[in-house]
Design a protein around this motif. Structure first.
Motif, PDB file in Angstrom:
ATOM      1  N   LYS A  40      -4.474   6.917   0.967  1.00 17.79           N
ATOM      2  CA  LYS A  40      -3.081   7.030   0.579  1.00 17.79           C
ATOM      3  C   LYS A  40      -2.666   5.380   0.933  1.00 17.79           C
ATOM      4  O   LYS A  40      -1.298   5.067   0.812  1.00 17.79           O
ATOM      5  CB  LYS A  40      -2.129   7.874   1.264  1.00 17.79           C
ATOM      6  N   PHE A  42      -1.998   3.873   3.641  1.00 16.45           N
ATOM      7  CA  PHE A  42      -1.360   3.746   5.010  1.00 16.45           C
ATOM      8  C   PHE A  42      -2.429   2.982   5.804  1.00 16.45           C
ATOM      9  O   PHE A  42      -3.783   3.341   6.187  1.00 16.45           O
ATOM     10  CB  PHE A  42      -0.792   4.758   5.538  1.00 16.45           C
ATOM     11  N   LYS A  44      -3.102   2.816   9.729  1.00 15.02           N
ATOM     12  CA  LYS A  44      -3.149   3.560  10.862  1.00 15.02           C
ATOM     13  C   LYS A  44      -3.832   2.952  12.003  1.00 15.02           C
ATOM     14  O   LYS A  44      -4.981   2.802  11.714  1.00 15.02           O
ATOM     15  CB  LYS A  44      -3.177   5.083  10.515  1.00 15.02           C
TER      16      LYS A  44
ATOM     17  N   ASP B   1       3.784  12.890   8.999  1.00 19.07           N
ATOM     18  CA  ASP B   1       5.032  12.409   9.085  1.00 19.07           C
ATOM     19  C   ASP B   1       5.199  10.586   8.749  1.00 19.07           C
ATOM     20  O   ASP B   1       4.723   9.956   9.474  1.00 19.07           O
ATOM     21  CB  ASP B   1       5.625  12.568  10.366  1.00 19.07           C
ATOM     22  N   GLN B   2       5.793  10.511   7.708  1.00 13.95           N
ATOM     23  CA  GLN B   2       5.471   8.818   7.341  1.00 13.95           C
ATOM     24  C   GLN B   2       6.947   8.311   7.871  1.00 13.95           C
ATOM     25  O   GLN B   2       7.670   8.682   7.069  1.00 13.95           O
ATOM     26  CB  GLN B   2       5.365   8.691   5.922  1.00 13.95           C
ATOM     27  N   GLN B   3       6.842   7.564   8.920  1.00 10.67           N
ATOM     28  CA  GLN B   3       7.898   7.216   9.483  1.00 10.67           C
ATOM     29  C   GLN B   3       8.532   5.713   8.598  1.00 10.67           C
ATOM     30  O   GLN B   3       9.578   5.250   8.949  1.00 10.67           O
ATOM     31  CB  GLN B   3       7.962   6.572  10.820  1.00 10.67           C
ATOM     32  N   LYS B   5       8.228   4.049   4.872  1.00 11.32           N
ATOM     33  CA  LYS B   5       8.109   4.406   3.327  1.00 11.32           C
ATOM     34  C   LYS B   5       8.161   3.146   2.513  1.00 11.32           C
ATOM     35  O   LYS B   5       9.507   2.719   2.575  1.00 11.32           O
ATOM     36  CB  LYS B   5       8.904   5.867   3.167  1.00 11.32           C
ATOM     37  N   CYS B  23      11.876  -1.088   1.675  1.00  7.23           N
ATOM     38  CA  CYS B  23      11.070  -0.389   2.405  1.00  7.23           C
ATOM     39  C   CYS B  23      12.220   0.453   3.356  1.00  7.23           C
ATOM     40  O   CYS B  23      13.255  -0.019   3.582  1.00  7.23           O
ATOM     41  CB  CYS B  23      10.253  -1.564   3.462  1.00  7.23           C
ATOM     42  N   TYR B  25      12.850   3.472   6.678  1.00 11.04           N
ATOM     43  CA  TYR B  25      12.306   4.102   7.722  1.00 11.04           C
ATOM     44  C   TYR B  25      13.232   5.088   8.461  1.00 11.04           C
ATOM     45  O   TYR B  25      14.304   5.181   7.863  1.00 11.04           O
ATOM     46  CB  TYR B  25      11.963   3.090   8.977  1.00 11.04           C
ATOM     47  N   THR B 102       3.808   0.427  12.888  1.00 12.49           N
ATOM     48  CA  THR B 102       3.541   1.759  11.949  1.00 12.49           C
ATOM     49  C   THR B 102       3.856   1.148  10.638  1.00 12.49           C
ATOM     50  O   THR B 102       4.831   0.431  10.290  1.00 12.49           O
ATOM     51  CB  THR B 102       4.823   2.613  12.121  1.00 12.49           C
ATOM     52  N   GLY B 104       3.926   1.021   6.274  1.00 10.09           N
ATOM     53  CA  GLY B 104       4.129   1.486   5.007  1.00 10.09           C
ATOM     54  C   GLY B 104       2.793   1.566   4.174  1.00 10.09           C
ATOM     55  O   GLY B 104       1.879   1.172   4.513  1.00 10.09           O
ATOM     56  N   SER B 105       2.852   2.082   3.174  1.00 14.86           N
ATOM     57  CA  SER B 105       1.618   2.253   2.085  1.00 14.86           C
ATOM     58  C   SER B 105       1.322   1.302   1.271  1.00 14.86           C
ATOM     59  O   SER B 105       0.584   0.999   0.510  1.00 14.86           O
ATOM     60  CB  SER B 105       1.681   3.648   1.413  1.00 14.86           C
TER      61      SER B 105
END
Lengths: 115, 113
Positions: A40, A42, A44, B1-3, B5, B23, B25, B102, B104-105
């Motif tokens: 996806k 992300f 990590k 849990d996507q903190q 986005k 973005c 959060y 952390t 995002g995508s």
């Protein structure tokens, strides 16, 4: 003069094999990381080492074991590879683990494909 | 849990126009935000950052805006250039998590000539 270099760039292997990815940084940084970019997209965090000591160890299967022979190197060993391990793995470094400006320098990534 | 986005996976903009990447959060403890840019077959590179004590930070053509009440930040690129075509990642950190980032995508920006 690549600041953070990781090898290999591509790694194709069969399920069940053991493989390693190497990472070296010539920035004089104290902290190094391994990140995984999943399907996806992300990024990590998996592990973080500061001056050869493990400081962050996220929920990662114990088949993944980082090794830091010195503060300029952080290698990633993966045992008994599984299909779900297929991803892009990025090594990174930063000046310090608790710096306000958490600016990371990334390697170019290793595309791991498990068949 | 996507903190963190980034709800737009892609964005196309004409050269010379403004690019706005967004973005959101969810973690109210985040107090430092960064944008990274990534070209194909390369690792992400740091672009610009902002602390939660500010609501704007500017660096050349790049400006980041932070709206803490809305838990939203945006990256403005003016004017956009074809060389800006890349994936842009938003990232956030807080002191409590040892400054662990952390991400995002990502949003794929394409600047059309």
């Amino acid at each position: 003069d690549t600041a953070v270099s990781q090898t290999p760039k591509y790694l194709v292997t069969q399920m069940g094999n053991d493989k390693s990815i190497k990472c070296e940084q010539n920035l004089g940084h104290d902290t190094m990381y391994w990140y995984k970019q999943d399907s996806k997209k992300f990024l990590k965090i998996m592990f973080s080492y500061n001056n050869k000591e493990l400081i962050i160890n996220e929920t990662v299967p114990n088949r993944f074991s980082p090794k830091s022979p010195d503060k300029a190197h952080l290698n990633l060993h993966i045992n008994s590879l599984e299909l779900g391990d297929s991803a892009v793995y990025f090594c990174a470094s930063s000046q310090a683990p608790d710096a306000t400006n958490e600016k990371l320098f990334f390697g170019s990534g290793t595309q791991l494909s498990v068949l | 849990d996507q903190q963190v986005k980034q709800n737009s996976p892609s964005l196309s903009v004409q050269e010379g126009r403004i690019s706005i990447l967004n973005c959101d959060y969810t973690n109210s403890m985040f107090d430092y935000f960064l944008w990274y840019k990534k070209y194909p077959a390369e690792g992400p590179t740091f672009l610009i950052s902002i602390s939660s004590i500010k609501d704007k930070n500017e660096d050349g053509r790049f400006t980041v805006f932070l709206n803490k009440s809305a838990k939203h930040l945006s990256l403005h690129i003016v004017p956009s250039q074809p060389g800006d075509s890349a994936v842009y990642f938003c990232a956030a950190s807080d002191f409590g998590s040892a400054r662990q980032l952390t991400f995002g995508s990502g949003t794929q920006l394409t600047v059309l000539p």
